[in-house]
Write a protein that holds these residues in place. Structure first.
Motif, short mmCIF file in Angstrom:
data_model
loop_
_atom_site.label_atom_id
_atom_site.label_comp_id
_atom_site.label_asym_id
_atom_site.label_seq_id
_atom_site.Cartn_x
_atom_site.Cartn_y
_atom_site.Cartn_z
N UNK A 101 -7.83 -10.02 -7.97
CA UNK A 101 -7.00 -8.53 -8.00
C UNK A 101 -6.76 -7.65 -7.02
N UNK A 102 -8.39 -7.34 -6.12
CA UNK A 102 -7.71 -7.10 -5.09
C UNK A 102 -7.18 -7.22 -4.22
N UNK A 103 -6.75 -8.25 -3.91
CA UNK A 103 -5.71 -8.59 -3.03
C UNK A 103 -4.35 -8.20 -3.50
N UNK A 104 -3.98 -8.38 -5.30
CA UNK A 104 -3.38 -8.51 -5.98
C UNK A 104 -2.78 -5.82 -5.21
N UNK A 105 -3.98 -6.19 -5.88
CA UNK A 105 -3.87 -4.24 -5.80
C UNK A 105 -3.49 -4.12 -4.11
N UNK A 106 -4.41 -5.06 -3.04
CA UNK A 106 -3.83 -4.65 -1.88
C UNK A 106 -2.42 -4.62 -1.50
N UNK A 107 -1.93 -6.10 -1.77
CA UNK A 107 -0.26 -6.08 -1.65
C UNK A 107 0.27 -4.90 -2.56
N UNK A 108 0.60 -4.95 -3.46
CA UNK A 108 1.27 -3.65 -3.60
C UNK A 108 1.50 -2.22 -2.76
N UNK A 109 0.07 -1.59 -1.89
CA UNK A 109 -0.21 -0.85 -1.48
C UNK A 109 0.34 -1.41 -0.31
N UNK A 110 0.58 -2.17 0.78
CA UNK A 110 0.84 -2.45 1.14
C UNK A 110 2.57 -2.63 1.83
N UNK A 111 2.96 -2.99 0.61
CA UNK A 111 4.11 -2.97 0.07
C UNK A 111 4.77 -1.45 0.17
N UNK A 112 4.28 -0.54 -0.68
CA UNK A 112 5.24 0.27 -0.71
C UNK A 112 4.14 1.40 0.42
N UNK A 113 3.66 1.07 1.49
CA UNK A 113 3.27 1.72 2.35
C UNK A 113 4.49 1.36 3.65
N UNK A 114 4.93 0.11 3.30
CA UNK A 114 6.00 -0.58 4.77
C UNK A 114 7.66 -0.04 4.13
N UNK A 115 7.62 0.45 2.43
CA UNK A 115 8.87 0.99 2.33
C UNK A 115 9.07 2.03 3.09
N UNK A 116 7.88 2.81 3.12
CA UNK A 116 8.11 4.74 3.85
C UNK A 116 8.05 4.35 4.90
N UNK A 117 7.87 3.52 6.31
CA UNK A 117 8.00 3.19 7.16
C UNK A 117 9.26 2.47 7.52
N UNK A 118 10.22 1.55 6.86
CA UNK A 118 11.66 1.05 6.78
C UNK A 118 11.30 0.06 7.98
N UNK A 119 12.70 -0.25 8.00
CA UNK A 119 12.37 -1.54 8.73
C UNK A 119 11.73 -0.87 10.28
#
Length: 138
Positions: free
Chosen positions: A120-138
């Motif tokens: 569950x902690x990793x699942x939440x972390x993956x959501x947060x990581x995806x959100x951060x990556x999305x704000x950074x673009x490619x």
């Protein structure tokens, strides 16, 4: 600097020197925009806490020579996942990238954390990581 971490020559750093060193490291790791937002929101209730964080976390611990910043970011990201500190995790994922971690390495850190901190902690972390990556673009 010579001698023990935090020493200025043969003498320990003063609180003012530790604060200045901490602010420099904090800006290098988190970026000016983040630090400017944090300092702009200081209130009388949080002033001593912000000073403590700057002197101790950034001026002392993050300034030690024993680990490079990439390694410190790995340790902090892992700790944020383990303790469920979601807002701090997002901040330190961004800091990890500033410190040279790749997106692939951050994904591996989260995967590794799933074993020791729980799915569950990793699942939440993956959501947060995806959100951060999305704000950074490619």
């Amino acid at each position: 600097m010579s001698g023990k971490p935090g020493d200025a020559g043969d003498r320990p750093l003063t609180d003012a020197e530790r604060h200045a060193q901490g602010m420099r490291v904090r800006r290098e790791v988190l970026g000016d925009a983040h630090v400017d937002r944090a300092t702009a929101s200081i209130t009388p209730e949080t002033a001593d806490f912000q000073d403590f964080i700057t002197r101790t976390a950034w001026g002392d611990v993050w300034s030690r020579p024993g680990l490079d910043r990439r390694s410190r970011s790995v340790a902090v990201i892992t700790s944020m996942i383990a303790h469920g500190h979601e807002e701090e995790l997002a901040m330190h994922v961004r800091a990890g990238i500033r410190n040279g971690l790749t997106r692939e390495e951050i994904v591996e850190i989260v995967l590794q954390s799933a074993i020791y901190s729980g799915v569950p902690a990793a699942n939440t972390a993956f959501r947060i990581v995806r959100e951060v990556f999305a704000t950074l673009g490619d």
